[in-house]
Each structure stands twice: as C-alpha cells, then as structure tokens.
Design a protein around this motif. Structure first.
Motif, PDB file in Angstrom:
ATOM      1  N   MET A  57      39.164  48.908   1.579  1.00  0.00           N
ATOM      2  CA  MET A  57      39.804  50.177   1.854  1.00  0.00           C
ATOM      3  C   MET A  57      38.790  51.180   2.372  1.00  0.00           C
ATOM      4  SD  MET A  57      40.761  51.347  -1.952  1.00  0.00           S
ATOM      5  CE  MET A  57      39.536  51.956  -3.039  1.00  0.00           C
ATOM      6  N   PRO A  58      38.492  51.054   3.634  1.00  0.00           N
ATOM      7  CA  PRO A  58      37.488  51.937   4.228  1.00  0.00           C
ATOM      8  C   PRO A  58      38.009  53.355   4.452  1.00  0.00           C
ATOM      9  CG  PRO A  58      38.405  50.497   5.891  1.00  0.00           C
ATOM     10  CD  PRO A  58      39.006  50.078   4.583  1.00  0.00           C
ATOM     11  N   ASN A  59      37.074  54.266   4.524  1.00  0.00           N
ATOM     12  CA  ASN A  59      37.354  55.635   4.943  1.00  0.00           C
ATOM     13  C   ASN A  59      36.795  55.799   6.340  1.00  0.00           C
ATOM     14  OD1 ASN A  59      38.418  56.348   2.425  1.00  0.00           O
ATOM     15  ND2 ASN A  59      36.404  56.857   1.636  1.00  0.00           N
ATOM     16  N   LEU A 119      42.636  48.320   8.702  1.00  0.00           N
ATOM     17  CA  LEU A 119      43.118  48.675   7.373  1.00  0.00           C
ATOM     18  C   LEU A 119      42.794  47.579   6.381  1.00  0.00           C
ATOM     19  CD1 LEU A 119      46.644  50.169   8.154  1.00  0.00           C
ATOM     20  CD2 LEU A 119      44.451  51.335   7.973  1.00  0.00           C
ATOM     21  N   GLY A 120      42.140  47.979   5.302  1.00  0.00           N
ATOM     22  CA  GLY A 120      41.867  47.053   4.217  1.00  0.00           C
ATOM     23  C   GLY A 120      42.961  47.182   3.162  1.00  0.00           C
ATOM     24  N   THR A 121      42.918  46.348   2.146  1.00  0.00           N
ATOM     25  CA  THR A 121      43.884  46.404   1.061  1.00  0.00           C
ATOM     26  C   THR A 121      43.702  47.701   0.290  1.00  0.00           C
ATOM     27  OG1 THR A 121      43.851  44.012   0.882  1.00  0.00           O
ATOM     28  CG2 THR A 121      44.729  45.221  -0.997  1.00  0.00           C
ATOM     29  N   GLY A 122      44.800  48.361  -0.035  1.00  0.00           N
ATOM     30  CA  GLY A 122      44.763  49.608  -0.787  1.00  0.00           C
ATOM     31  C   GLY A 122      44.932  50.807   0.126  1.00  0.00           C
ATOM     32  N   ARG A 127      47.933  51.016   2.808  1.00  0.00           N
ATOM     33  CA  ARG A 127      48.470  52.305   3.258  1.00  0.00           C
ATOM     34  C   ARG A 127      47.445  53.066   4.090  1.00  0.00           C
ATOM     35  NH1 ARG A 127      51.034  55.708  -1.307  1.00  0.00           N
ATOM     36  NH2 ARG A 127      48.853  56.171  -1.603  1.00  0.00           N
ATOM     37  N   LEU A 128      47.973  53.906   4.999  1.00  0.00           N
ATOM     38  CA  LEU A 128      47.137  54.785   5.800  1.00  0.00           C
ATOM     39  C   LEU A 128      47.445  56.226   5.426  1.00  0.00           C
ATOM     40  CD1 LEU A 128      45.172  55.540   8.053  1.00  0.00           C
ATOM     41  CD2 LEU A 128      47.068  55.292   9.673  1.00  0.00           C
ATOM     42  N   ILE A 129      46.425  56.960   5.028  1.00  0.00           N
ATOM     43  CA  ILE A 129      46.572  58.361   4.664  1.00  0.00           C
ATOM     44  C   ILE A 129      45.703  59.166   5.617  1.00  0.00           C
ATOM     45  CG2 ILE A 129      46.231  60.064   2.846  1.00  0.00           C
ATOM     46  CD1 ILE A 129      46.472  57.530   0.902  1.00  0.00           C
TER      47      ILE A 129
END
Length: 73
Positions: free
Chosen positions: A1-3, A37-40, A66-68
């Motif tokens: 889950m990268p930023n 997108l990674g998991t989470g 998810r993408l936020i």
C-alpha cells in the motif's frame, strides 16, 4: 500500500514516492496513469498549487486495494 505524491514543482521523472521536490510527480494525470495499487489503502497526496489539467482515472480500485486522493499540506 504505497503512498504517492504530486506537487507543482515535482517532476514526472521522479518516483512519486516521497513528498519532496525530488521525489514527487508533477501532474495528477501522470500519477493516475502510473500508480500501482497495492493491497489495502493507497494514498495519492496532492500538494497545494494550481493544476491546469483534466486527469482521467485509468486504474480500478477494489474492496481490497482502495485509492484515497487527499490534499497534502
């Protein structure tokens, strides 16, 4: 889950993985086209500034990745 990070003084040749000028991408459109997108929860932080573009979301988030998209002060 990268930023991922975008800022007006960034560069699309950067990795997009750090919030500083030498790490952030420059355009939202580039970020949306190149994020993985990674998991989470995956975050796209957009620094203050004027972005004159019409980005298109070409990635498909799901219940497991998810993408936020958020403003980044």
């Amino acid at each position: 889950m990268p930023n991922y990070y975008v800022r007006v003084d960034g560069n699309n040749g950067n990795s997009g993985l750090t919030p500083d000028t030498n790490g952030a991408w420059q355009t939202i459109a580039y970020a949306l086209a190149n994020m993985t997108l990674g998991t989470g929860d995956n975050y796209l932080y957009i620094a203050p500034g004027t972005y004159r573009e019409s980005p298109v979301v070409t990635i498909t988030p799901s219940s497991t990745n998810r993408l936020i998209i958020s403003g980044n002060t």
